[in-house]
Design a protein around this motif. Structure first.
Motif, mmCIF file in Angstrom:
data_model
loop_
_atom_site.group_PDB
_atom_site.id
_atom_site.type_symbol
_atom_site.label_atom_id
_atom_site.label_comp_id
_atom_site.label_asym_id
_atom_site.label_seq_id
_atom_site.Cartn_x
_atom_site.Cartn_y
_atom_site.Cartn_z
ATOM 1 N N CYS A 277 0.830 -1.213 0.000
ATOM 2 C CA CYS A 277 0.000 0.000 0.000
ATOM 3 C C CYS A 277 0.859 1.255 0.000
ATOM 4 O O CYS A 277 0.604 2.196 -0.764
ATOM 5 C CB CYS A 277 -0.935 0.012 1.203
ATOM 6 N N PHE A 278 1.879 1.316 0.832
ATOM 7 C CA PHE A 278 2.757 2.482 0.870
ATOM 8 C C PHE A 278 3.516 2.640 -0.448
ATOM 9 O O PHE A 278 3.691 3.741 -0.948
ATOM 10 C CB PHE A 278 3.737 2.406 2.036
ATOM 11 N N TRP A 279 3.960 1.529 -1.038
ATOM 12 C CA TRP A 279 4.662 1.577 -2.305
ATOM 13 C C TRP A 279 3.742 2.095 -3.413
ATOM 14 O O TRP A 279 4.138 2.898 -4.247
ATOM 15 C CB TRP A 279 5.183 0.184 -2.659
ATOM 16 N N THR A 280 2.493 1.624 -3.414
ATOM 17 C CA THR A 280 1.543 2.005 -4.450
ATOM 18 C C THR A 280 1.206 3.487 -4.395
ATOM 19 O O THR A 280 1.127 4.147 -5.419
ATOM 20 C CB THR A 280 0.253 1.178 -4.314
ATOM 21 N N PHE A 281 0.981 4.006 -3.210
ATOM 22 C CA PHE A 281 0.546 5.384 -3.072
ATOM 23 C C PHE A 281 1.692 6.342 -2.800
ATOM 24 O O PHE A 281 1.465 7.499 -2.443
ATOM 25 C CB PHE A 281 -0.517 5.488 -1.977
ATOM 26 N N SER A 282 2.914 5.909 -3.009
ATOM 27 C CA SER A 282 4.078 6.767 -2.825
ATOM 28 C C SER A 282 4.090 7.856 -3.895
ATOM 29 O O SER A 282 3.804 7.607 -5.069
ATOM 30 C CB SER A 282 5.358 5.937 -2.927
ATOM 31 N N SER A 283 4.430 9.065 -3.502
ATOM 32 C CA SER A 283 4.444 10.163 -4.463
ATOM 33 C C SER A 283 5.575 10.006 -5.477
ATOM 34 O O SER A 283 5.503 10.557 -6.576
ATOM 35 C CB SER A 283 4.569 11.494 -3.732
ATOM 36 N N LYS A 284 6.618 9.267 -5.152
ATOM 37 C CA LYS A 284 7.718 9.040 -6.091
ATOM 38 C C LYS A 284 7.278 8.163 -7.257
ATOM 39 O O LYS A 284 7.854 8.236 -8.333
ATOM 40 C CB LYS A 284 8.897 8.378 -5.393
ATOM 41 N N ARG A 285 6.277 7.332 -7.075
ATOM 42 C CA ARG A 285 5.833 6.399 -8.110
ATOM 43 C C ARG A 285 4.698 6.965 -8.968
ATOM 44 O O ARG A 285 4.281 6.340 -9.922
ATOM 45 C CB ARG A 285 5.343 5.099 -7.458
ATOM 46 N N LYS A 286 4.185 8.136 -8.644
ATOM 47 C CA LYS A 286 3.011 8.679 -9.323
ATOM 48 C C LYS A 286 3.239 8.817 -10.828
ATOM 49 O O LYS A 286 2.400 8.395 -11.619
ATOM 50 C CB LYS A 286 2.621 10.016 -8.720
ATOM 51 N N LYS A 287 4.358 9.391 -11.242
ATOM 52 C CA LYS A 287 4.610 9.583 -12.674
ATOM 53 C C LYS A 287 4.686 8.243 -13.399
ATOM 54 O O LYS A 287 4.122 8.089 -14.486
ATOM 55 C CB LYS A 287 5.888 10.373 -12.891
ATOM 56 N N HIS A 288 5.334 7.274 -12.786
ATOM 57 C CA HIS A 288 5.443 5.954 -13.411
ATOM 58 C C HIS A 288 4.060 5.326 -13.600
ATOM 59 O O HIS A 288 3.762 4.787 -14.669
ATOM 60 C CB HIS A 288 6.318 5.048 -12.550
ATOM 61 N N PHE A 289 3.219 5.400 -12.583
ATOM 62 C CA PHE A 289 1.879 4.815 -12.680
ATOM 63 C C PHE A 289 0.995 5.592 -13.654
ATOM 64 O O PHE A 289 0.179 5.009 -14.366
ATOM 65 C CB PHE A 289 1.218 4.732 -11.315
ATOM 66 N N ASP A 290 1.155 6.920 -13.722
ATOM 67 C CA ASP A 290 0.397 7.701 -14.694
ATOM 68 C C ASP A 290 0.799 7.328 -16.115
ATOM 69 O O ASP A 290 -0.053 7.205 -17.000
ATOM 70 C CB ASP A 290 0.607 9.197 -14.466
ATOM 71 N N ASP A 291 2.088 7.150 -16.340
ATOM 72 C CA ASP A 291 2.550 6.718 -17.660
ATOM 73 C C ASP A 291 2.010 5.335 -18.007
ATOM 74 O O ASP A 291 1.588 5.088 -19.141
ATOM 75 C CB ASP A 291 4.070 6.706 -17.723
ATOM 76 N N ALA A 292 2.019 4.442 -17.056
ATOM 77 C CA ALA A 292 1.503 3.087 -17.294
ATOM 78 C C ALA A 292 0.000 3.109 -17.563
ATOM 79 O O ALA A 292 -0.493 2.329 -18.384
ATOM 80 C CB ALA A 292 1.813 2.192 -16.098
ATOM 81 N N ALA A 293 -0.705 4.006 -16.910
ATOM 82 C CA ALA A 293 -2.158 4.095 -17.112
ATOM 83 C C ALA A 293 -2.492 4.592 -18.517
ATOM 84 O O ALA A 293 -3.555 4.265 -19.059
ATOM 85 C CB ALA A 293 -2.776 5.019 -16.075
ATOM 86 N N ASN A 294 -1.600 5.357 -19.129
ATOM 87 C CA ASN A 294 -1.853 5.911 -20.457
ATOM 88 C C ASN A 294 -1.317 5.033 -21.588
ATOM 89 O O ASN A 294 -1.457 5.407 -22.753
ATOM 90 C CB ASN A 294 -1.247 7.313 -20.552
ATOM 91 N N LEU A 295 -0.713 3.911 -21.282
ATOM 92 C CA LEU A 295 -0.165 3.043 -22.322
ATOM 93 C C LEU A 295 -1.199 2.586 -23.363
ATOM 94 O O LEU A 295 -0.890 2.583 -24.554
ATOM 95 C CB LEU A 295 0.526 1.836 -21.703
ATOM 96 N N PRO A 296 -2.408 2.205 -22.978
ATOM 97 C CA PRO A 296 -3.366 1.794 -24.017
ATOM 98 C C PRO A 296 -3.672 2.915 -25.005
ATOM 99 O O PRO A 296 -3.883 2.672 -26.187
ATOM 100 C CB PRO A 296 -4.620 1.407 -23.236
ATOM 101 N N PHE A 297 -3.680 4.141 -24.548
ATOM 102 C CA PHE A 297 -3.966 5.267 -25.427
ATOM 103 C C PHE A 297 -2.770 5.599 -26.307
ATOM 104 O O PHE A 297 -2.931 6.045 -27.436
ATOM 105 C CB PHE A 297 -4.386 6.489 -24.598
ATOM 106 N N ALA A 298 -1.575 5.395 -25.812
ATOM 107 C CA ALA A 298 -0.374 5.644 -26.607
ATOM 108 C C ALA A 298 -0.309 4.673 -27.778
ATOM 109 O O ALA A 298 0.088 5.045 -28.873
ATOM 110 C CB ALA A 298 0.870 5.520 -25.737
ATOM 111 N N ASP A 299 -0.712 3.435 -27.558
ATOM 112 C CA ASP A 299 -0.726 2.445 -28.627
ATOM 113 C C ASP A 299 -1.708 2.868 -29.713
ATOM 114 O O ASP A 299 -1.434 2.728 -30.892
ATOM 115 C CB ASP A 299 -1.088 1.076 -28.067
ATOM 116 N N ASP A 300 -2.852 3.404 -29.320
ATOM 117 C CA ASP A 300 -3.843 3.860 -30.280
ATOM 118 C C ASP A 300 -3.289 5.018 -31.111
ATOM 119 O O ASP A 300 -3.490 5.075 -32.314
ATOM 120 C CB ASP A 300 -5.123 4.286 -29.552
#
Length: 60
Positions: A22-45
């Protein structure tokens, strides 16, 4: 040590692991990485659309 002691230890270990995830997931250091991963399906399009435009532009 009886079985109940082992169950207690296993419960504490599982709780610590859960809190660590939980702490790893909601860490502010990981936010950019998770945002980039969330947009991967749209980047493929977008790449697919660029490929289609390039093929239409060559007159093939």
């Amino acid at each position: 040590m009886d079985i109940n002691t082992w169950r207690g230890i296993a419960t504490v270990v599982a709780m610590v692991a859960f809190l660590g995830v939980c702490f790893w997931t909601f860490s502010s250091k990981r936010k950019k990485h998770f945002d980039d991963a969330a947009n991967l399906p749209f980047a493929d399009d977008a790449n697919h659309q660029n490929t289609l435009k390039n093929k239409q532009g060559h007159g093939d």
